[in-house]
Design an enzyme around this catalytic site. Sequence first.
Site, PDB file in Angstrom:
ATOM      1  N   ARG A 128       0.829  -1.194   0.000  1.00  0.00           N
ATOM      2  CA  ARG A 128       0.000   0.000   0.000  1.00  0.00           C
ATOM      3  C   ARG A 128       0.867   1.249   0.000  1.00  0.00           C
ATOM      4  O   ARG A 128       1.961   1.273   0.523  1.00  0.00           O
ATOM      5  CB  ARG A 128      -0.912  -0.029   1.232  1.00  0.00           C
ATOM      6  CG  ARG A 128      -1.944   1.083   1.278  1.00  0.00           C
ATOM      7  CD  ARG A 128      -2.992   0.814   2.346  1.00  0.00           C
ATOM      8  NE  ARG A 128      -3.881   1.950   2.493  1.00  0.00           N
ATOM      9  CZ  ARG A 128      -3.738   2.888   3.422  1.00  0.00           C
ATOM     10  NH1 ARG A 128      -2.739   2.817   4.279  1.00  0.00           N
ATOM     11  NH2 ARG A 128      -4.591   3.896   3.518  1.00  0.00           N
ATOM     12  N   LYS A 193       3.750  -7.638  12.012  1.00  0.00           N
ATOM     13  CA  LYS A 193       3.029  -7.824  10.759  1.00  0.00           C
ATOM     14  C   LYS A 193       3.307  -9.187  10.151  1.00  0.00           C
ATOM     15  O   LYS A 193       4.450  -9.611  10.016  1.00  0.00           O
ATOM     16  CB  LYS A 193       3.422  -6.722   9.762  1.00  0.00           C
ATOM     17  CG  LYS A 193       2.608  -6.755   8.465  1.00  0.00           C
ATOM     18  CD  LYS A 193       2.886  -5.523   7.623  1.00  0.00           C
ATOM     19  CE  LYS A 193       2.114  -5.555   6.308  1.00  0.00           C
ATOM     20  NZ  LYS A 193       2.318  -4.334   5.515  1.00  0.00           N
ATOM     21  N   ARG A 328      -0.851   4.550  12.870  1.00  0.00           N
ATOM     22  CA  ARG A 328      -0.066   3.689  13.767  1.00  0.00           C
ATOM     23  C   ARG A 328      -0.453   4.015  15.199  1.00  0.00           C
ATOM     24  O   ARG A 328      -1.033   5.068  15.487  1.00  0.00           O
ATOM     25  CB  ARG A 328       1.427   3.913  13.573  1.00  0.00           C
ATOM     26  CG  ARG A 328       1.889   5.336  13.842  1.00  0.00           C
ATOM     27  CD  ARG A 328       3.383   5.496  13.684  1.00  0.00           C
ATOM     28  NE  ARG A 328       3.801   6.888  13.801  1.00  0.00           N
ATOM     29  CZ  ARG A 328       4.037   7.520  14.954  1.00  0.00           C
ATOM     30  NH1 ARG A 328       3.854   6.857  16.098  1.00  0.00           N
ATOM     31  NH2 ARG A 328       4.431   8.775  14.973  1.00  0.00           N
TER      32      ARG A 328
END
Length: 331
Positions: A128, A193, A328
Amino acid sequence: MLFFSGSFMSLKIPMPLIELLSDGEFHSGEAIGQEFSISRTAVWKQLKKLEELGLGVASVKGKGYQLEKPIELLNASVIQNEIDAKRLDIEVEVIPSVDSTNTELSRRPHKNKGLLLLAEQQTAGKGRRGRQWQSPFAKNIYLSFAWRFDKGLHQLDGLSLVVGLMVAETVSNMGFDDVSVKWPNDVYISNKKIAGILLEISGDPTDSGQVIIGVGVNVNADMADMSGIDQAWTSLKQESGDMVSRTRWVTTFMPKMVAAIQQFEKMGFAAFAERWEKLDWLSGQQVVLTLGQEQIFGEAKGVTETGALKVEDGGVVKVFTGGEVSIRRSS
């Protein structure tokens, strides 16, 4: 085993040789040469190509050659058979290497409702906001899935969240704990992640069109494979201590994904909002949103019934859609 003659030497990625060595056994240079009708010198050149891919090759006198670490190649036949058994109208293709599965799939005309493309390696994988996706050979999932929406592309709000939720639930169903989803397109294990989603839409927003759903999952990657990543990440192998079958992951994920898309077409993101809320990594957290040069600080309050992010800033709840928003947790 596939048989190649002279054309074998021209292959940029010698998949037949990789298939041969993927059994984990030693193979002598003579046996390899006989298998592919090439000289011992040519065998050495092909083995060098494997090392360039990051596949270390061990050489032991009297035994031959062996991959230093085991690998599992994606099995297109198994994936296709599983999909056919569930009566899903999807065509499956696995290719050795491509710039980006999303980009390649956009070049492909397809007849079926869905087209699934997987690659062993991407040379220009996309994330992204223009980020590059690290793509070591035969380690992770690089998957793109094309689906035609006939009711108008303007109704796709929240689709990336649904895809992320299906990735997270697939990971959980395979026995992994502490799995969460981060708005709008990431999946985490233990705050690191594990996967990302990239949707690319073509067609008239008010009419039918195609959506290419790109999914990247860190499956069997080790630290040395992902040295260029500047954020906390993990892989299924690092979490479990064992290799995980990528073929099995795909055959587990795709039926869930298709069923979810079909439900999404009828009911939108609202049908998934409760499931998302249970895994929401941001909800209740202090966060920082970045919109271009502007930063917004506040508390994440979950998502709307269309998948937009809610953030309370100064007592006011503001709503944000995907676009160029970056978010975040605040330190």
